[in-house]
Design a protein around this motif. Structure first.
Motif, mmCIF file in Angstrom:
data_model
loop_
_atom_site.group_PDB
_atom_site.id
_atom_site.type_symbol
_atom_site.label_atom_id
_atom_site.label_comp_id
_atom_site.label_asym_id
_atom_site.label_seq_id
_atom_site.Cartn_x
_atom_site.Cartn_y
_atom_site.Cartn_z
ATOM 1 N N HIS A 272 11.995 67.266 -35.861
ATOM 2 C CA HIS A 272 12.620 66.176 -36.604
ATOM 3 C C HIS A 272 13.991 66.590 -37.146
ATOM 4 O O HIS A 272 14.212 67.753 -37.497
ATOM 5 N N ARG A 273 14.860 65.621 -37.236
ATOM 6 C CA ARG A 273 16.120 65.797 -37.964
ATOM 7 C C ARG A 273 15.853 65.365 -39.412
ATOM 8 O O ARG A 273 15.705 64.180 -39.693
ATOM 9 N N SER B 99 19.813 69.066 -45.310
ATOM 10 C CA SER B 99 19.283 68.706 -43.998
ATOM 11 C C SER B 99 18.732 69.922 -43.275
ATOM 12 O O SER B 99 19.006 71.064 -43.646
ATOM 13 N N PRO C 144 16.951 69.843 -35.633
ATOM 14 C CA PRO C 144 17.933 69.521 -34.597
ATOM 15 C C PRO C 144 18.635 68.196 -34.858
ATOM 16 O O PRO C 144 18.010 67.232 -35.310
ATOM 17 N N SER C 145 19.915 68.154 -34.572
ATOM 18 C CA SER C 145 20.700 66.943 -34.831
ATOM 19 C C SER C 145 20.294 65.770 -33.953
ATOM 20 O O SER C 145 20.573 64.616 -34.290
ATOM 21 N N ASP C 146 19.623 66.056 -32.819
ATOM 22 C CA ASP C 146 19.231 64.970 -31.913
ATOM 23 C C ASP C 146 17.755 64.600 -32.039
ATOM 24 O O ASP C 146 17.221 63.842 -31.230
ATOM 25 N N ALA D 169 11.140 70.051 -39.543
ATOM 26 C CA ALA D 169 12.164 70.578 -38.640
ATOM 27 C C ALA D 169 11.521 71.368 -37.514
ATOM 28 O O ALA D 169 11.972 71.324 -36.362
ATOM 29 N N LEU E 242 14.784 60.938 -36.832
ATOM 30 C CA LEU E 242 15.137 61.060 -38.248
ATOM 31 C C LEU E 242 13.900 61.079 -39.129
ATOM 32 O O LEU E 242 12.987 60.270 -38.960
#
Length: 286
Positions: free
Chosen positions: A52-53, A18, A21-23, A48, A26
């Motif tokens: 985007h996550r 992955s 950012p986690s937020d 990223a 997707l």
């Protein structure tokens, strides 16, 4: 991309790489054969960078992801995995789905089965099966596709050794064998090789299809309604660019509003051969 993390979805433990950012929205990236999420490293970094996550799983049967406990390696199961990963990762309607080769087959089924989950999509190196009927059975393409027929035989498990995998990469994307190491690790055990072969056996043998994936299996053959970008390498040694109808016919097999693009100086693994061109095309589309 990060260290491998684990996500449980559709009854499997998916090993995933992955980034981002986690937020963020997707972006789920699905690889093909013989490959791993490592080939997404260039596109993952670009996605990223736009917030985007990014999650790139090892597909079912590719270590460290679980083997399919029910033995299902049909396209419908791959599509169900994609939608289950969307659910497990907390995706919403802003999510995007990207697939290469078998990952592309999973994308078509996932989009048609649950279009509300995905905003846009990208597929590479494998158009919908309906687009292949005209050119797949040419002599030149049948030579390229010899491995599909070999994998229907009892010789497949013996044939699929490290040298065979290296030979496919050499034929399909000459000069890019640096990606072989993670592939050989993912297919290192006999059971993982059998799983990769299982994708191809299920492709030609409907008796291997499980009823639980009937809806997704049917969806995989539908056009769907989520617009997608289709990319193909001009020098693809696996599926020749001359057989897929990039001159206009392919769009008839894609959802309304879709787009196709031929990536010059690229073979089958175009995302590692021409990362700047692929990244530009994908980011512009999304």
């Amino acid at each position: 991309m990060s260290e491998i993390t684990t996500v449980r979805a559709n009854g499997l433990e998916f090993g995933c790489l992955s980034a981002g950012p986690s937020d963020g929205p997707l972006a789920l990236l699905l690889h093909g054969f013989p490959d791993t999420p490592h080939s997404w490293r260039h596109l993952s970094a670009a996605l990223a960078g736009t917030g985007h996550r990014v999650v790139a799983p090892y597909m079912r049967g590719y270590a460290p992801t679980s083997l399919a406990p029910d033995g299902a390696y049909q396209t419908g199961a791959l599509a169900a995995d994609a939608n289950a990963l969307h659910e497990a990762l907390g995706g919403d309607g802003s999510a995007v789905l990207i697939g290469h080769d078998w990952g592309a087959a999973a994308v078509y089924g996932a989009l048609s089965a649950a279009p509300e989950r995905w905003r846009r999509a990208v597929t590479m190196a494998l158009p919908p099966v309906s687009a292949l009927f005209g050119g797949f059975f040419s002599y030149e393409q049948l030579k390229r596709s010899f491995y599909i027929f070999l994998f229907q035989t009892p010789l497949a498990e013996t044939a699929l050794d490290d040298g065979f995998v290296a030979g496919l990469w050499r034929d399909w994307s000459p000069g890019h064998e640096e990606d072989l190491s993670p592939v050989l690790a993912a297919l290192g055990a006999p059971e993982n090789k059998a799983a990769a072969i299982g994708y191809y056996r299920a492709m030609l043998d409907p008796s291997l299809h499980l009823p639980r994936y009937a809806a997704e299996q049917e969806a995989a053959g539908a056009v769907g309604r989520v617009p997608l970008l289709y990319l193909h390498g001009a020098d693809d040694g696996c599926l020749g660019a001359d057989v897929i109808g990039l001159d206009g016919g392919l769009l008839d097999h894609l959802p309304p509003g879709s787009k196709t693009e031929l990536i010059q100086d690229a073979g089958h693994f175009l995302q590692v051969e021409q990362p700047e061109k692929v990244n530009e095309a994908v980011l512009s589309w999304l």
